[in-house]
Write a protein that holds these residues in place. Structure first.
Motif, short mmCIF file in Angstrom:
data_model
loop_
_atom_site.label_atom_id
_atom_site.label_comp_id
_atom_site.label_asym_id
_atom_site.label_seq_id
_atom_site.Cartn_x
_atom_site.Cartn_y
_atom_site.Cartn_z
N UNK A 1 0.83 -1.20 0.00
CA UNK A 1 0.00 0.00 0.00
C UNK A 1 0.87 1.25 0.00
N UNK A 2 0.37 2.30 -0.65
CA UNK A 2 1.15 3.54 -0.74
C UNK A 2 1.44 4.13 0.64
N UNK A 3 0.57 3.87 1.60
CA UNK A 3 0.76 4.41 2.94
C UNK A 3 1.12 3.31 3.95
N UNK A 4 1.82 2.30 3.46
CA UNK A 4 2.16 1.15 4.30
C UNK A 4 2.95 1.56 5.54
N UNK A 5 3.91 2.46 5.39
CA UNK A 5 4.74 2.87 6.53
C UNK A 5 3.88 3.49 7.63
N UNK A 6 2.94 4.33 7.25
CA UNK A 6 2.04 4.98 8.20
C UNK A 6 1.12 3.95 8.86
N UNK A 7 0.65 2.97 8.08
CA UNK A 7 -0.25 1.94 8.58
C UNK A 7 0.45 1.09 9.64
N UNK A 8 1.67 0.67 9.37
CA UNK A 8 2.39 -0.19 10.31
C UNK A 8 2.81 0.59 11.56
N UNK A 9 3.11 1.87 11.39
CA UNK A 9 3.45 2.70 12.56
C UNK A 9 2.23 2.81 13.48
N UNK A 10 1.07 3.00 12.89
CA UNK A 10 -0.16 3.07 13.68
C UNK A 10 -0.46 1.72 14.34
N UNK A 11 -0.19 0.65 13.63
CA UNK A 11 -0.44 -0.69 14.16
C UNK A 11 0.43 -0.97 15.39
N UNK A 12 1.69 -0.53 15.33
CA UNK A 12 2.57 -0.69 16.50
C UNK A 12 2.03 0.10 17.70
N UNK A 13 1.52 1.29 17.42
CA UNK A 13 0.93 2.11 18.49
C UNK A 13 -0.27 1.41 19.10
N UNK A 14 -1.12 0.83 18.23
CA UNK A 14 -2.31 0.12 18.70
C UNK A 14 -1.89 -1.07 19.58
N UNK A 15 -0.88 -1.80 19.12
CA UNK A 15 -0.42 -2.98 19.86
C UNK A 15 0.00 -2.61 21.27
N UNK A 16 0.75 -1.52 21.41
CA UNK A 16 1.20 -1.09 22.74
C UNK A 16 0.02 -0.66 23.61
N UNK A 17 -0.93 0.05 23.01
CA UNK A 17 -2.11 0.47 23.78
C UNK A 17 -2.91 -0.73 24.28
N UNK A 18 -3.03 -1.72 23.43
CA UNK A 18 -3.80 -2.90 23.81
C UNK A 18 -3.08 -3.74 24.86
N UNK A 19 -1.76 -3.81 24.76
CA UNK A 19 -1.00 -4.57 25.76
C UNK A 19 -1.14 -3.95 27.14
N UNK A 20 -1.22 -2.64 27.19
CA UNK A 20 -1.42 -1.97 28.47
C UNK A 20 -2.78 -2.30 29.09
#
Length: 574
Positions: free
Chosen positions: A461-480
């Motif tokens: 995807x053209x915005x893959x870097x932004x998507x994966x950065x957001x996904x990492x943020x989501x992962x940390x929020x959910x782990x908390x």
């Protein structure tokens, strides 16, 4: 001379036969009798053929009308036989095929799935110099699309010098029918840009593509076209709108269209019942079915599939069994494999595996691979691996359809869940030898009128870097909040870290990450996927809906999941 019945037609014909030089003296009258016999619903094809065979001087109109009539009848093979006779017996008494002959022959080829002969007729059209006739080109597009030969359909369409609304609708419908809705929608946009005004058939085809792809905003635009062109009274258009809104996650909008539909036929009722069932509003679906019957509308096969789906999605075993057992008595309908499949799925989901197995062995139709996969998958879900392996042997699972990749994939997953990696590798080798490939799972999300499609681990995807950065943020929020990935969902012989990475990059997680990036707080995120949601993704979405305070609607293979405030509308039963 007006003819309304075959008795009248035969009487008129008898009077003509008593008149000297009857054929030459009454050509228009004979033509009317022949046309009524061939084309009227009250006509008689055998009588029309008798008239054709008795003509001393034949012309192409009679042959074309007869071929047309055969192409519309339950046995269109006769259209091809007459065309071949016309083609091979050229002479003083048999006319040449003309540009009006070929469309009906192509229609017969399409109905009979005669791919090879259809291509040969295309060759004859080219040799006869009719290849540029727009009507013939439109029928060729329709025929090739019906064969699944979209490349050939596109070649015909692309080479047309002038495309009318029928040309555009035929190619759009071809892509929609062959499960390529995104291309169908792109063609619709191009059609509008070219200034071609859509008609009723175009609207129905585009709405189907919207339903399959989750393109809600395009569907809403088409709804405005329907209002502008005053097509709301058309039952097929209303049904397509109901289906589109239901499958795009807007069940209340679907109900609004349904309520506004004045003359509801069985298709409109069925679309609404099916929509409610897929959204988990199963009691409303059954109540609507009972209301439909009170209006004197008789259910058909699809209606009963929708009713049984409602029972399946709600886990209503006794109700589902009652409906299928009384289909013949109450509705004069013979249960099909789809109906039996709903019951097997219902019994299997609710853990009644013994009953499901007995039901399969006693039902009057032979089980197909899909039905058997349903039961074997339930064995995996409920941890009955030995039963699943026995069923695969006893039901000759792989022999049912050796070209069905889904059967191989399920067998491999069952072995993997039991940590039998050697057996899974053996299944994978069998797939490779048979040239089978596992169809990829995908998730689609519409943003600003554009449908974006993701596959697992997608980085294109053209915005893959932004998507994966957001996904990492989501992962940390959910782990908390206590999220732990369900590693057992990954049926691969890899370490736990790789399993966690595989889970995180499932297609719907990429889609929801993109949705959070591109939409404003408070907006609903709608996702359509082609596979069943896994347990990890389900838990993931529940937590996102709570932490980010967003409503997320995901349509998987059989059900809608509406996530709000950490809960799902399915009640964790799917």
């Amino acid at each position: 001379m007006e003819i309304t019945t075959m008795n009248q037609a035969m009487q008129f014909h008898a009077q003509m036969l008593k008149t000297p030089n009857n054929e030459q003296g009454h050509p228009k009258s004979l033509s009317k009798i022949f046309t009524f016999s061939a084309l009227s619903p009250s006509g008689n094809l055998n009588y029309a053929r008798h008239i054709l065979n008795s003509l001393r001087t034949q012309n192409s109109y009679y042959y074309n009308t007869m071929i047309r009539a055969y192409s519309d009848c339950p046995d269109p093979e006769q259209a091809i036989s007459l065309f071949l006779a016309m083609h091979h017996q050229l002479g003083h008494y048999t006319p040449l095929p003309d540009k009006f002959t070929y469309p009906f022959v192509l229609k017969a080829c399409s109905k009979l799935r005669q791919t090879r002969f259809g291509k040969q007729v295309h060759g004859l059209i080219y040799k006869a110099g009719f290849w540029s006739d727009r009507y013939i080109q439109n029928v060729l597009i329709y025929m090739y699309a019906g064969f699944g030969e979209l490349g050939l359909a596109w070649n015909v369409f692309d080479k047309m010098s002038e495309k009318d609304v029928v040309s555009w609708t035929s190619i759009i419908d071809g892509f929609a029918e062959n499960e390529r809705p995104l291309e169908a929608l792109k063609l619709f946009e191009q059609m509008v840009e070219d200034g071609v005004d859509p008609n009723e058939a175009t609207v129905v085809s585009v709405l189907r593509a919207c339903a399959d792809s989750g393109a809600l905003s395009v569907g809403q635009r088409v709804n405005e076209i329907v209002k502008r062109k005053e097509l709301c009274s058309k039952s097929n258009v209303s049904t397509a709108l109901i289906d589109m809104y239901a499958k795009c996650g807007c069940i209340d909008s679907a109900m609004r269209v349904f309520d506004e539909t004045i003359n509801k036929d069985v298709y409109a009722w069925t679309a609404m019942i099916s929509g409610l069932a897929s959204h988990g509003r199963c009691k409303e679906a059954i109540d609507l079915f009972e209301e439909m019957k009170s209006y004197g509308v008789k259910p058909d096969d699809r209606t009963m599939t929708a009713v049984l789906s409602a029972c399946r999605n709600a886990g209503w075993v006794s109700e589902g069994l009652s409906y299928i057992r009384n289909m013949r008595k109450n509705y004069q309908l013979r249960p099909t494999i789809q109906h039996y499949g709903c019951i097997v799925d219902l019994l299997a989901r609710t853990g009644h595996l013994n009953d499901a197995e007995e039901f399969i062995t006693t039902m009057p139709v032979k089980p197909d691979a899909v039905l058997c996969r349903t039961l074997i998958w339930a064995c995996k879900i409920h941890g009955e691996i030995e039963r699943g392996e026995r069923l695969m042997r006893n039901l000759e699972f792989l022999k049912m359809d050796s070209n069905d990749s889904g059967s191989y994939v399920l067998l491999g997953n069952v072995y993997a869940s039991a940590r039998k990696w050697h057996d899974k590798a053996r299944v994978r080798d069998s797939m490779y030898r048979n040239g089978l490939v596992k169809p990829p799972g995908f998730s689609r999300i519409e943003i600003n009128g554009v449908v974006h499609e993701f596959t697992a681990g997608d980085s294109g995807h053209l915005e893959a870097e932004c998507i994966y950065r957001k996904l990492d943020e989501i992962k940390e929020s959910l782990r908390n909040q206590g999220y732990n990935p369900k590693l057992s969902e990954v049926l691969l012989e890899i370490d736990d870290e790789e399993r966690a990475s595989q889970l995180l990059h499932h297609s719907e997680k990429l889609a929801v990450s993109f949705g959070l990036v591109k939409t404003s707080p408070g907006n609903i995120i709608r996702i359509v996927k082609n596979l069943r949601s896994c347990e990890d993704c389900h838990s993931f979405m529940k937590l996102i809906s709570k932490i980010y305070r967003r409503e997320i609607i995901i349509k998987d293979r059989t059900l809608f999941h509406r996530f709000r405030n950490g809960e799902c509308s399915c009640g964790d039963y799917w």
